[in-house]
Enzyme design. Structure first.
Site, mmCIF file in Angstrom:
data_model
loop_
_atom_site.group_PDB
_atom_site.id
_atom_site.type_symbol
_atom_site.label_atom_id
_atom_site.label_comp_id
_atom_site.label_asym_id
_atom_site.label_seq_id
_atom_site.Cartn_x
_atom_site.Cartn_y
_atom_site.Cartn_z
ATOM 1 C CE LYS A 115 4.692 -5.887 3.820
ATOM 2 N NZ LYS A 115 3.511 -6.535 3.460
ATOM 3 C CE LYS A 198 -1.254 -3.114 0.773
ATOM 4 N NZ LYS A 198 -1.391 -4.379 1.395
ATOM 5 C CE LYS A 201 -2.432 -5.567 9.822
ATOM 6 N NZ LYS A 201 -2.046 -6.785 9.134
#
Ligand code: AQP
Length: 325
Positions: A115, A198, A201
């Protein structure tokens, strides 16, 4: 002898729309777990602000997430459904735990590293992103949780929560239950376009729970299957099969048999999966549309007092144990 049920805690960030990965990897298990465990399910809005967010979008995401939780069958008569920010004990305990968590352990978290790259390109990395797993540990430990159902991406964070709890208990005296995690059968739903990553969002959102039948069909028909001929089942085909196994075990067995006999056409697999997934999601989507915004917010109010009294009990023990009067 007491016959107390074990405690389950699980949360979901209200960041954008719930996708099939969030649902099959986590929320879908909640309605089953509530029959055998004492469950606390949380919309973790303070986690949602650890990455770039829009203040105008957040209330909408909180309401939508709450609706999907109810629509998936979580029953507030059986479970507590809470909004994290309404229970300030979460952030208060997080502060204590932050002061007892080595910086190096947080910097090593895989999700932080991933992130950090995404956030650098957006609004920069905030301290909240680094401290996210400590807030998550606080969410879990506050309720003396025995079990946390999660997708694979969260396992490292549960291990950190265990370490934090053990360290605290050893140093100051036993306050926290050491939590275990439970992976769902769909612990890692992969992206339809790039099945080595994966579904997420922020990346390829894949299938959203709110997608229409047409959208679902379009996305599945466009999914990557084999890129090179091989005897091994490719990541893309495996992903489609795993989803099918959950939404229709009988059809999955038929497709697997064909695959083993080398007679399976991927076009057929996709058509079958689209049909089965659409009918699997339809009753949940119908229920979602029957829930008003007010009802979605009321559920938090109903759980708040009981959740807060559980949280306060743990927090005051933790404060007393470390010497905060
Ligand atoms: N692809 C996935 N397969 C299985 N489980 C998944 N989860 C997330 N993605 C998958 C699980 O969903 C639960 C709730 O996750 P979250 O919404 O709180 O976490 P998130 O990080 O915001 O979700 P995303 O989609 O993974 O977002 P980004 O793109 O921001 O990283 C968790 O139990 C999680 O394991």
């Amino acid at each position: 002898m007491t016959n107390q049920k074990q405690r389950v805690f699980s949360g979901i960030r209200p960041t954008g729309e719930i996708h099939l990965g969030n649902f099959l990897g986590s929320v879908n298990q909640w309605s089953e777990l509530q029959n055998n465990y004492d469950c606390v399910f949380a919309v973790v809005d303070y986690h949602a602000i650890t990455t770039t967010f829009e203040s105008k979008e957040l209330p909408k995401a909180i309401i939508e997430t709450s609706k999907w939780i109810i629509a998936s069958g979580v029953d507030q008569q059986k479970s507590l459904i809470i909004l994290q920010s309404q229970i300030p004990e979460h952030t208060e305990l997080a502060w204590i735990l932050n002061c007892l968590t080595p910086l190096g352990e947080l910097e090593r978290m895989t999700q932080f590293k991933e992130k950090r790259e995404q956030e650098t390109a957006k609004s920069g990395i905030m301290a909240g992103l680094l401290n996210y797993p400590v807030l998550m540990a606080s969410d879990i430990l506050l309720y003396q949780t025995d079990l946390v159902p999660v997708g694979e991406d969260q396992v490292q964070h549960i291990e950190l929560a265990r370490d934090i709890a053990k360290r605290f208990n050893n140093r100051f005296g036993k306050v926290f239950t050491i939590p275990n995690y439970q992976l769902s059968k769909n612990a890692r739903v992969m992206s339809l376009k790039n099945p080595t990553e994966k579904m997420s969002k922020t990346g390829d959102q894949g299938i959203l729970l709110s997608d229409s039948a047409k959208e679902i069909e379009r996305k599945i028909m466009g999914a990557t299957t084999d890129t090179i001929a091989s005897d091994q089942m490719s990541a893309g085909v495996k992903n489609l099969c795993n989803i099918l196994q959950t939404v229709s075990p009988r059809t999955y067995s038929q497709m697997l048999e064909k695959y083993q006999k080398k007679t399976l056409q991927y076009l057929e697999l996709k058509k079958v999966l689209a049909k089965e997934l659409i009918s699997y999601l339809l009753p949940i989507q119908k229920k979602y549309h029957q829930i008003s915004d007010d009802q979605a917010l009321e559920i938090f109010e109903k759980s708040r007092a009981r959740a807060q009294s559980l949280a306060q009990k743990t927090l005051s023990r933790a404060k007393k144990t470390i010497g905060v009067l």
